[in-house]
Design a protein around this motif. Structure first.
Motif, PDB file in Angstrom:
ATOM      1  N   PHE A 180       0.849  -1.189   0.000  1.00 30.54           N
ATOM      2  CA  PHE A 180       0.000   0.000   0.000  1.00 30.54           C
ATOM      3  C   PHE A 180       0.888   1.243   0.000  1.00 30.54           C
ATOM      4  O   PHE A 180       1.773   1.391   0.840  1.00 30.54           O
ATOM      5  N   GLY A 181       0.688   2.098  -0.955  1.00 32.55           N
ATOM      6  CA  GLY A 181       1.468   3.330  -1.051  1.00 32.55           C
ATOM      7  C   GLY A 181       2.752   3.209  -1.840  1.00 32.55           C
ATOM      8  O   GLY A 181       3.487   4.180  -1.983  1.00 32.55           O
ATOM      9  N   HIS A 182       3.051   2.021  -2.373  1.00 29.39           N
ATOM     10  CA  HIS A 182       4.270   1.833  -3.165  1.00 29.39           C
ATOM     11  C   HIS A 182       3.950   1.972  -4.656  1.00 29.39           C
ATOM     12  O   HIS A 182       3.041   1.334  -5.153  1.00 29.39           O
ATOM     13  N   GLN A 183       4.761   2.767  -5.330  1.00 30.04           N
ATOM     14  CA  GLN A 183       4.551   2.953  -6.768  1.00 30.04           C
ATOM     15  C   GLN A 183       4.946   1.714  -7.551  1.00 30.04           C
ATOM     16  O   GLN A 183       4.289   1.327  -8.499  1.00 30.04           O
TER      17      GLN A 183
ATOM     18  N   SER B 258      -8.213   8.052  -3.203  1.00 24.06           N
ATOM     19  CA  SER B 258      -7.899   6.722  -2.659  1.00 24.06           C
ATOM     20  C   SER B 258      -6.909   5.981  -3.559  1.00 24.06           C
ATOM     21  O   SER B 258      -6.013   5.301  -3.067  1.00 24.06           O
TER      22      SER B 258
ATOM     23  N   LYS C 245      -3.382   7.413  -2.996  1.00 23.81           N
ATOM     24  CA  LYS C 245      -2.775   6.913  -1.756  1.00 23.81           C
ATOM     25  C   LYS C 245      -2.353   5.455  -1.909  1.00 23.81           C
ATOM     26  O   LYS C 245      -1.263   5.064  -1.517  1.00 23.81           O
ATOM     27  N   ALA C 246      -3.244   4.645  -2.457  1.00 28.09           N
ATOM     28  CA  ALA C 246      -2.978   3.207  -2.568  1.00 28.09           C
ATOM     29  C   ALA C 246      -1.807   2.910  -3.484  1.00 28.09           C
ATOM     30  O   ALA C 246      -1.052   1.974  -3.261  1.00 28.09           O
ATOM     31  N   ARG C 247      -1.641   3.717  -4.508  1.00 31.69           N
ATOM     32  CA  ARG C 247      -0.581   3.459  -5.484  1.00 31.69           C
ATOM     33  C   ARG C 247       0.667   4.295  -5.222  1.00 31.69           C
ATOM     34  O   ARG C 247       1.641   4.209  -5.957  1.00 31.69           O
ATOM     35  N   GLY C 248       0.612   5.135  -4.205  1.00 31.64           N
ATOM     36  CA  GLY C 248       1.784   5.942  -3.871  1.00 31.64           C
ATOM     37  C   GLY C 248       2.062   7.035  -4.885  1.00 31.64           C
ATOM     38  O   GLY C 248       3.202   7.440  -5.072  1.00 31.64           O
TER      39      GLY C 248
END
Length: 198
Positions: free
Chosen positions: A88-91, A146, A149-152
């Protein structure tokens, strides 16, 4: 042996529609945008038809549009990490995960734009356009935030470039100052400084 034109002379000189009307130029194919808009519109109408119970377009609301957008997530291709996912949050996650694939926010936003236009082209009133409903705009904003945030991927609103405003000011120059050599315009004059943007 005399040959007669059987089409034009037997019917009182009426050659028929095919030979009277000049051949019209071939219709230009619709643009990519128009083709996509037509496909999107037909898909939405099919969705309404298959809805349980079937739903008339005239009774469609923003809530139905949001339901349609959520339905489209099953065809999504964008990995959206859930909050409990280690990525979560990592590209660029290092390995695959079981998080769902969804429609990307940009695709949904463009789709709503096309459907909003198609609705009005098919006789819908702008003030009753379900694709322009406040609830749809809020839903799209929540999806954007959302997914970012989830994909960074930080979403930054593009700043509009404003054209520099030019204020015209009338500068009266006394004749004696014009002869002093500076052309009569003193840059430190407050009226000149106010007229030129920094």
């Amino acid at each position: 042996m005399e040959s007669t034109d059987s089409g034009s002379q037997q019917h009182g000189g009426d050659p028929g529609p095919s030979s009277v009307t000049p051949s019209s130029p071939p219709a230009t194919p619709p643009s990519r945008y128009e083709s996509q808009k037509r496909r999107d519109w037909n898909t939405f109408l099919q969705y309404l038809k298959n809805h349980k119970p079937p739903l008339a377009l005239s009774r469609c609301s923003g809530a139905h549009v949001i339901e349609f957008l959520k339905y489209l997530d099953q065809c999504g291709k964008t990995k959206v990490h859930v909050a409990t996912c280690p990525y979560f949050g990592h590209q660029q996650p290092p390995s695959p995960c079981a998080c769902p694939l969804k429609q990307a926010w940009g695709s949904l936003d463009a789709l709503i734009g096309r459907l909003r236009a198609a609705y009005e082209e098919h006789g819908g009133r702008p003030d009753s356009n379900p694709f322009a409903a406040r609830a749809v705009r809020i839903y799209l904003r929540e999806v954007r935030e959302s997914q970012a945030k989830a994909r960074g991927i930080p979403y930054e609103k593009k700043k509009r470039k404003r054209a520099p405003t030019v204020t015209t000011a009338r500068i009266d120059v006394a004749p004696s100052r014009q002869s002093e050599g500076g052309g009569g315009c003193n840059v430190s004059d407050p009226s000149v400084a106010e007229a030129v943007p920094p």
